[in-house]
Write an enzyme that holds these catalytic residues in place. Sequence first.
Site, PDB file in Angstrom:
ATOM      1  N   SER A  63      -6.955  -5.408  -0.725  1.00  0.00           N
ATOM      2  CA  SER A  63      -6.817  -4.857   0.624  1.00  0.00           C
ATOM      3  C   SER A  63      -7.845  -3.758   0.863  1.00  0.00           C
ATOM      4  CB  SER A  63      -5.403  -4.293   0.811  1.00  0.00           C
ATOM      5  OG  SER A  63      -5.399  -3.447   1.938  1.00  0.00           O
ATOM      6  N   MET A  82      -3.955  -1.853  12.246  1.00  0.00           N
ATOM      7  CA  MET A  82      -2.764  -1.092  12.688  1.00  0.00           C
ATOM      8  C   MET A  82      -3.035  -0.437  14.034  1.00  0.00           C
ATOM      9  SD  MET A  82      -1.989   0.918   9.154  1.00  0.00           S
ATOM     10  CE  MET A  82      -1.991   0.084   7.574  1.00  0.00           C
ATOM     11  N   MET A 141      -0.741  -5.477  12.106  1.00  0.00           N
ATOM     12  CA  MET A 141       0.455  -4.641  12.280  1.00  0.00           C
ATOM     13  C   MET A 141       0.359  -4.017  13.661  1.00  0.00           C
ATOM     14  SD  MET A 141       0.319  -3.121   8.450  1.00  0.00           S
ATOM     15  CE  MET A 141      -1.326  -3.751   8.220  1.00  0.00           C
ATOM     16  N   ASP A 194       2.697  -8.083  -0.284  1.00  0.00           N
ATOM     17  CA  ASP A 194       1.795  -6.984   0.063  1.00  0.00           C
ATOM     18  C   ASP A 194       2.543  -5.651   0.005  1.00  0.00           C
ATOM     19  OD1 ASP A 194      -0.128  -5.365   1.250  1.00  0.00           O
ATOM     20  OD2 ASP A 194      -0.062  -6.362   3.209  1.00  0.00           O
TER      21      ASP A 194
HETATM   22  C1  DX5 Z   1       0.309  -1.667   4.171  1.00  0.00           C
HETATM   23  C2  DX5 Z   1      -0.760  -2.733   4.117  1.00  0.00           C
HETATM   24  C3  DX5 Z   1      -1.177  -3.091   2.745  1.00  0.00           C
HETATM   25  C4  DX5 Z   1      -1.744  -1.949   1.934  1.00  0.00           C
HETATM   26  C5  DX5 Z   1      -1.400  -2.194   0.502  1.00  0.00           C
HETATM   27  O1  DX5 Z   1       0.810  -1.558   5.439  1.00  0.00           O
HETATM   28  O2  DX5 Z   1      -0.299  -3.913   4.723  1.00  0.00           O
HETATM   29  O3  DX5 Z   1      -2.066  -4.211   2.736  1.00  0.00           O
HETATM   30  O4  DX5 Z   1      -3.136  -1.808   2.056  1.00  0.00           O
HETATM   31  O5  DX5 Z   1      -1.775  -1.099  -0.250  1.00  0.00           O
HETATM   32  P1  DX5 Z   1      -1.237  -0.867  -1.725  1.00  0.00           P
HETATM   33  O6  DX5 Z   1      -1.603  -2.103  -2.526  1.00  0.00           O
HETATM   34  O7  DX5 Z   1      -1.979   0.340  -2.168  1.00  0.00           O
HETATM   35  O8  DX5 Z   1       0.247  -0.676  -1.637  1.00  0.00           O
HETATM   36 ZN    ZN Z   2      -1.553  -5.810   4.486  1.00  0.00          ZN
END
Ligand code: DX5
Ligand code: ZN
Length: 218
Positions: free
Chosen positions: A8, A37, A68, A175
Amino acid sequence: MACIVAPSLLAADFLNLEREIEMINRSEADWLHLDIMDGVFVPNISFGFPVIEQVAKICTKPMDAHFMIVEPQKYIPEVKSCGVFQMNVHYEACTHLHRTVWAIREAGMKAAVTLNPHTPVELLEDIIRDVNMVLLMSVNPGFGGQKFIENSLNKVRRLKDMIVCKNLDTLIEVDGGVNLETGKRLVDAGADVLVAGNAVFRAENPEQVIRDMKKLKN
Ligand code: DX5
Ligand code: ZN
């Protein structure tokens, strides 16, 4: 079959984005996961189309985009024209999910539906046949670096049962808080795709973490 690993970009060093993407290109990562987001659906704002367009110019891995945002259906043509191969929309953000899923597919992308940690997988009963992948959030979306929610394992198992019972080939992506330890338990439970932000980009040797993550399923 090895698991699919999707680092990510949210956890990357944004001052050195080109270098980070070149690392992903060299690595064994399968996809690049992009987190968009809007500050409405989730309490944070990340990046949007101007950044994705630049990333697309140098990224050699397929881009898996996780929206999101509210009303994601408004942006389907722009998402497609950025070169994204798979568009993930939240169940909780789509009033007309079936219409949105088919609009994504008709635009020429794979469609994935994403569930927040509190949303039961059983609600997918009447949409699972229409989607290519289900993305289960194992943290509340909005931020990287959060703690993995243990109940996600239970959701992966229940979703896997549903997919097997219906004789489908729908992928399960997870995720949030995914690292080599939680990743191993997730693939054992039935996950096919692991998204990892901090576990990859903040590692001393990100390419090695990606390599090790790919070996979790064999
Ligand atoms: C959170 C995102 C994830 C995030 C994961 O809202 O959807 O993709 O980047 O990050 P880690 O792996 O650090 O939890
Ligand atoms: Zn994500």
